[in-house]
Write an enzyme that holds these catalytic residues in place. Structure first.
Site, PDB file in Angstrom:
ATOM      1  N   TYR A 141       0.818  -1.217   0.000  1.00 14.94           N
ATOM      2  CA  TYR A 141       0.000   0.000   0.000  1.00 14.94           C
ATOM      3  C   TYR A 141       0.847   1.261   0.000  1.00 14.94           C
ATOM      4  CZ  TYR A 141      -4.758  -1.780   0.782  1.00 14.94           C
ATOM      5  OH  TYR A 141      -5.988  -2.346   0.648  1.00 14.94           O
ATOM      6  N   LYS A 192       2.700 -15.415   2.671  1.00 14.43           N
ATOM      7  CA  LYS A 192       2.916 -16.155   1.424  1.00 14.43           C
ATOM      8  C   LYS A 192       4.410 -16.427   1.363  1.00 14.43           C
ATOM      9  CE  LYS A 192       1.444 -17.860  -2.527  1.00 14.43           C
ATOM     10  NZ  LYS A 192       0.531 -19.014  -2.645  1.00 14.43           N
ATOM     11  N   ASP A 224      -3.468 -18.110   0.535  1.00 16.61           N
ATOM     12  CA  ASP A 224      -4.457 -18.793  -0.319  1.00 16.61           C
ATOM     13  C   ASP A 224      -5.195 -19.853   0.484  1.00 16.61           C
ATOM     14  OD1 ASP A 224      -1.991 -20.118  -0.204  1.00 16.61           O
ATOM     15  OD2 ASP A 224      -2.049 -20.810  -2.282  1.00 16.61           O
ATOM     16  N   ASP A 248      -6.654  -6.773   3.974  1.00 14.45           N
ATOM     17  CA  ASP A 248      -7.737  -6.096   3.258  1.00 14.45           C
ATOM     18  C   ASP A 248      -8.653  -7.142   2.616  1.00 14.45           C
ATOM     19  OD1 ASP A 248      -9.165  -3.961   1.982  1.00 14.45           O
ATOM     20  OD2 ASP A 248      -8.093  -4.449   0.133  1.00 14.45           O
ATOM     21  N   ASP A 252     -12.635  -8.677   4.021  1.00 14.82           N
ATOM     22  CA  ASP A 252     -13.885  -8.637   3.238  1.00 14.82           C
ATOM     23  C   ASP A 252     -14.488 -10.039   3.177  1.00 14.82           C
ATOM     24  OD1 ASP A 252     -13.624  -5.916   2.590  1.00 14.82           O
ATOM     25  OD2 ASP A 252     -14.303  -6.254   0.533  1.00 14.82           O
TER      26      ASP A 252
HETATM   27  C1  IPM Z   1     -10.558  -0.909   3.646  1.00 10.88           C
HETATM   28  C2  IPM Z   1     -10.749  -0.287   2.287  1.00 10.88           C
HETATM   29  C3  IPM Z   1      -9.562   0.619   2.005  1.00 10.88           C
HETATM   30  C4  IPM Z   1      -8.308  -0.240   2.008  1.00 10.88           C
HETATM   31  C5  IPM Z   1      -9.658   1.446   0.718  1.00 10.88           C
HETATM   32  C6  IPM Z   1     -10.925   2.276   0.669  1.00 10.88           C
HETATM   33  C7  IPM Z   1      -8.458   2.320   0.503  1.00 10.88           C
HETATM   34  O1  IPM Z   1     -10.894  -1.282   1.324  1.00 10.88           O
HETATM   35  O2  IPM Z   1     -10.496  -0.159   4.633  1.00 10.88           O
HETATM   36  O3  IPM Z   1     -10.512  -2.130   3.719  1.00 10.88           O
HETATM   37  O4  IPM Z   1      -7.952  -0.834   0.981  1.00 10.88           O
HETATM   38  O5  IPM Z   1      -7.675  -0.340   3.057  1.00 10.88           O
HETATM   39 MG    MG Z   2     -11.020  -3.248   2.103  1.00 11.39          MG
END
Ligand code: IPM
Ligand code: MG
Length: 359
Positions: A141, A192, A224, A248, A252
């Site tokens: 990042y 990884k 993975d 990240d 999700d």
């Molecule tokens: C998160 C989001 C952010 C990230 C984006 C909006 C920059 O996806 O907080 O998970 O990638 O960290």
């Molecule tokens: Mg995110």
């Protein structure tokens, strides 16, 4: 003691969800004596429109002065084509980095009432309670060099750099071991290391730090496989620690185990426990302004703020219990609805949580 809270609504559904969460803070003040002052600041696309910068200096300054920050979400398609450095997401990353919020806690726990909202079978996710500890200020990042470059032959290459220093790995590892020590004492470090040297170092340093935490059992898993295991048998995990990009993605994924990405709060902490609190979902421009977004992740972020930065654990439990009660009563936003439940909008969901607080 009066807490100083900075509110950053951001873009898209941000103002709606932060509005609902602010209602909860006000209810805690009126009903349970929570003392706070709040101030608002701009960040993201709205800040770019107003000032030309996604993170105005004034916002960074206000963030430094606050005890905690509550953030909605940033971003939207109208800013996807502007110069990279001015994009809303850069504002968020600059704020995380500027305040050294390196430790991102993303809990994935399932409210019993939402067992049917998960895409997975209730027996796979029932009672789920995982904490993902994501490193937030390093990795690909922020690594340099980065960019898109045109070569002599006119073709383009894109480049990002995955990089972690030993010190960065060590400080997030300590945070993760401490977190695991307060839970079931099991930490799984995700990397990884079979392919990427950055994460080979990650694995070595985490293993060294483990010696200082004999009560925590450490395991390692490739990313993975971790994605697969999170879907196959998520309850095997207690605490997961991983780098910025893997965290990240996995967070999700983990959110869907709990029914909806609209349910997951997060805390981003510095070395002294000061933090920024935000839902893990984005600004959902497609549903902005329609009073249908789920405010519960933001409301649960308030609970995390009360616990981790404001040292108000009793108030935090009140908020979490109020959310559980509202779900048990059958109220749902559209994203978590199931047959027989009562679908409400963003505002009404916030009001129901306030009502449950006062019950
Ligand atoms: C998160 C989001 C952010 C990230 C984006 C909006 C920059 O996806 O907080 O998970 O990638 O960290
Ligand atoms: Mg995110």
């Amino acid at each position: 003691m009066t807490h100083k809270i900075l509110l950053i609504s951001g873009d898209g559904i941000g103002p709606e969800i932060v509005g609902a969460a602010t209602g909860v803070l006000h209810a805690l003040r009126e009903r349970f004596g929570l003392q706070f002052d709040s101030e608002e600041a701009l960040m993201g696309g709205c800040a770019y429109e107003a000032t030309g910068e996604p993170l105005p200096e004034a916002t960074l300054k206000a963030g430094r002065a606050a005890d905690a920050i509550l953030l909605g979400a940033v971003g939207g398609p109208q800013w996807d084509q502007i110069e990279r450095a001015k994009r809303p997401e850069r504002g968020l990353l600059a704020l995380r980095s500027g305040l050294e919020l390196f430790c991102n806690l993303r809990p994935a726990s399932l409210f019993n009432a939402l067992a049917d909202a998960s895409a997975l079978k209730p027996e796979v996710v029932g009672g789920l309670d995982i904490m993902i500890v994501r490193e937030l200020t390093g990795d690909i990042y922020f690594g340099q060099p980065r960019g898109i470059e045109t070569l002599a032959d006119g073709s383009r290459v894109g480049r990002n750099t995955m990089i972690y220093s030993e010190a960065e790995i060590r400080r997030i590892a300590h945070a993760a071991f401490r977190t695991a020590g307060q839970r079931q004492g099991r930490l799984c470090s995700v990397d990884k290391a079979n392919v990427l040297e950055t994460t080979e170092l990650w694995r070595e340093v985490v293993t060294e730090v483990a010696k200082e935490y004999p009560a925590v059992s450490l395991s390692h898993m490739y990313v993975d496989n971790a994605a697969m295991q999170l879907v196959r048998a998520p309850k095997q995990f207690d605490v997961i620690v991983t780098g910025n990009i893997f965290g990240d993605i996995l967070s999700d994924l983990a959110s869907m185990l709990t029914g909806s990405i609209g349910m997951l709060p997060s805390a981003s902490l510095d070395a002294n426990g000061k933090g920024m609190y935000e839902p893990i979902h984005g600004s959902a421009p497609d549903i902005a302004g329609r009073n249908i977004a789920n405010p519960l992740a933001t409301i649960l972020s308030v609970a995390m703020m009360l616990r981790y930065s404001l040292n108000e654990p009793t108030q935090a439990v009140r908020v979490e219990q109020a959310v559980a009660r509202v779900l048990e009563q059958g109220y749902r936003t559209a994203d978590i609805q199931s047959p027989g439940t009562h679908v409400v909008g963003t505002v009404e969901m916030g009001q129901q949580v306030v009502a449950a607080l006062q019950a």
